[in-house]
Design an enzyme around this catalytic site. Structure first.
Site, short mmCIF file in Angstrom:
data_model
loop_
_atom_site.label_atom_id
_atom_site.label_comp_id
_atom_site.label_asym_id
_atom_site.label_seq_id
_atom_site.Cartn_x
_atom_site.Cartn_y
_atom_site.Cartn_z
N LYS A 76 0.84 -1.20 0.00
CA LYS A 76 0.00 0.00 0.00
C LYS A 76 0.87 1.25 0.00
O LYS A 76 1.94 1.28 0.62
CB LYS A 76 -0.91 -0.04 1.23
N SER A 151 -9.69 1.91 3.03
CA SER A 151 -8.85 2.70 2.16
C SER A 151 -7.90 1.85 1.32
O SER A 151 -7.32 2.33 0.35
CB SER A 151 -8.02 3.67 3.02
N SER A 175 -9.97 -0.75 7.21
CA SER A 175 -9.46 -0.50 5.85
C SER A 175 -8.80 -1.70 5.18
O SER A 175 -8.39 -1.61 4.03
CB SER A 175 -8.48 0.67 5.87
#
Length: 477
Positions: A76, A151, A175
């Site tokens: 990420k 997210s 997330s």
């Protein structure tokens, strides 16, 4: 049929000399190029991944390869990787190149995992749909008109679309688990402090946790056991020993399982998700497990507590991004004060600015006790209540999300509706306990449904074993 849907498959192919690491990386690079419209990757490390692969092939030939040799991982865009850009999918960190590698990633590399690229996410991890990224939205591979969740949407889609073997996300309030549910993959948020946060660009420091996406429980467990453990660079990381999770996946004893009345009977819950959750609970009863409905009277307070505390921490953490030392600096400033104001106004997206403003408000002298202090007290109550339940029961089972993946733009003009997407995931985050989302069928539109399982702190071995049991052919036949 797509290859390499599990690390076991990769390992067997390497052992039989049917392939090598370089060919595996080229396979994933081809997939990334073919599915570029999904926008999962912000940057692909083609050259460095192929160089890593060559080195690991030599190690395999000499019998010196680590236990993750051949595993290809996407990270990420909030995780630092030396000499590679990290910008938290925000304009304000435009062009920032990390000067070090975070502990979690370094431990994977030390075991010969290959890092293939950085993955799109909501800016600074703030969002539930991956629509808040300076790099544009990520598309759900099952239905490109729908969000992948957030997210960590890019991380979820990378595994869903077979663009890497596993991926790393971060979970502050759901997330990892929420996008895992929306994309039909497995996603874990381990116990807070189980993995070092060194090298993780902070959103809310007392909540942020690195998590793992995978297609199966074993791969997930293997990655977590490699990353977890104490770290001198992070004083909040736990010093508790790390079990070999991937070798402890056998589940063969009756369990005591609780499910929360307030979640299963919530008006916000989509009917198919309710039906699928109740079906699993009924099957568990038939298999001889003790399943009981319990009350969680604090559920209405979990979400406001979470948002008060995380926005406060975000306001503090993001104050360092001001255009002075690194990242974006406005070209329109005419003095120091305007440089600060314009850099932050132009550099941060709307959702990040909304949360900074809210966090600054709750930390202000007039409202600190009314909001922040009170929320800390409620957090303690939620944590104690949850831990008390988890001493009486082995697991708490609940839906991961109130709905399946919604369409792009559906909640864009209603922040509260967007925040409610985290309704069932924030309890584990506020409490700091581990929680995993596993696929639990599909709705009538063919969209994945997630089932969430919580266990007590540092009980990841038991959590993985139970998740492995629930995803096994034995349970699902």
């Amino acid at each position: 049929m797509e290859k390499f849907r599990s690390f076991d498959e990769i390992r067997k192919s390497l052992e039989k000399k049917e392939t090598d690491c370089k060919a595996i990386v080229k396979y994933y690079l081809s997939n990334i190029e073919t599915k570029a419209q999904l926008n999962a990757f912000v940057e692909v490390y083609s050259q460095s991944a192929l160089e890593q692969a060559e080195t690991i092939d030599e190690k395999i030939a000499s019998g010196k390869a680590g236990k993750l040799a051949g595993m290809v991982i996407g990270i990420k865009d909030v995780l630092c990787y030396n000499e590679h850009e990290s910008n938290a999918s925000s304009k304000i960190l435009e062009g920032f190149e990390s000067q070090f590698t975070g502990t979690a990633i370094q431990r994977l590399i030390d075991q010969d995992a290959i890092i293939i690229g950085r993955l799109n996410c909501d800016e600074f991890g703030m969002g539930s749909s991956n629509e808040n990224s300076v790099h544009g939205k990520v598309l759900n591979a099952i239905d490109e008109s729908r969000v992948p969740g957030g997210s960590s949407g890019g991380s979820a889609v990378a595994v869903q679309a077979n663009l890497c073997t596993v991926s790393l996300g971060t979970d502050t309030g759901g997330s990892v688990r929420q996008p895992a549910a929306f994309t039909g993959v497995i996603g874990i948020k381990p116990t807070y402090s189980r993995i070092s946060r060194y090298g993780l660009i902070a959103y809310a420091s007392s909540f942020d946790t690195i998590g793992v996406f995978s297609n199966n429980v074993k791969d997930n467990a293997l990655v977590l056991e490699t990353m977890a453990g104490p770290d001198d660079f992070d004083s909040t990381s736990s010093r508790k020993p790390v079990p070999s999770y991937s070798k402890l996946l056998h589940f063969d004893k009756p369990a005591k399982i609780a499910y929360l009345k307030e979640t299963v009977h919530s008006e916000a819950l989509q009917p198919e998700i309710k039906a699928n959750t109740l079906n699993v609970l009924e099957k568990l009863k038939e298999e001889g497990h003790e399943v009981e409905e319990v009350n969680f009277p604090l559920l209405d307070y979990v979400l406001p507590t979470y948002y008060i505390l995380t926005t406060a921490e975000a306001s503090s953490n993001l104050s360092r991004f001001d255009g002075v030392k690194y990242g974006y600096r406005t070209p329109n400033a005419h003095n120091l004060e305007s440089m600060y104001k314009l850099t932050r106004s132009e550099g941060f997206g709307e959702e990040v600015k909304r949360r900074i403003m809210l966090g600054t408000f709750v930390l202000s002298a007039s409202y600190y006790d009314a909001y922040f202090t009170k929320a800390q007290k409620v957090r303690r109550l939620i944590k104690e209540y949850t831990e008390d339940l988890l001493t009486k029961y082995d697991y708490i089972v609940l839906p991961t999300t109130p709905s399946t993946a919604f369409k792009f733009g559906e909640h864009s003009n209603d922040p509260v509706a967007m925040y409610l997407e985290d309704l069932f995931t924030v309890q584990a985050s506020v409490s700091g306990v581990p929680s995993i989302s596993i696929p639990n069928g599909k709705d009538e539109k063919g969209l994945p449904i997630g089932l969430q399982i919580m266990a007590n702190s540092f009980k990841e071995a038991e959590l993985y074993a139970f998740a492995n049991y629930l995803t096994s052919a034995t349970f699902n036949n």
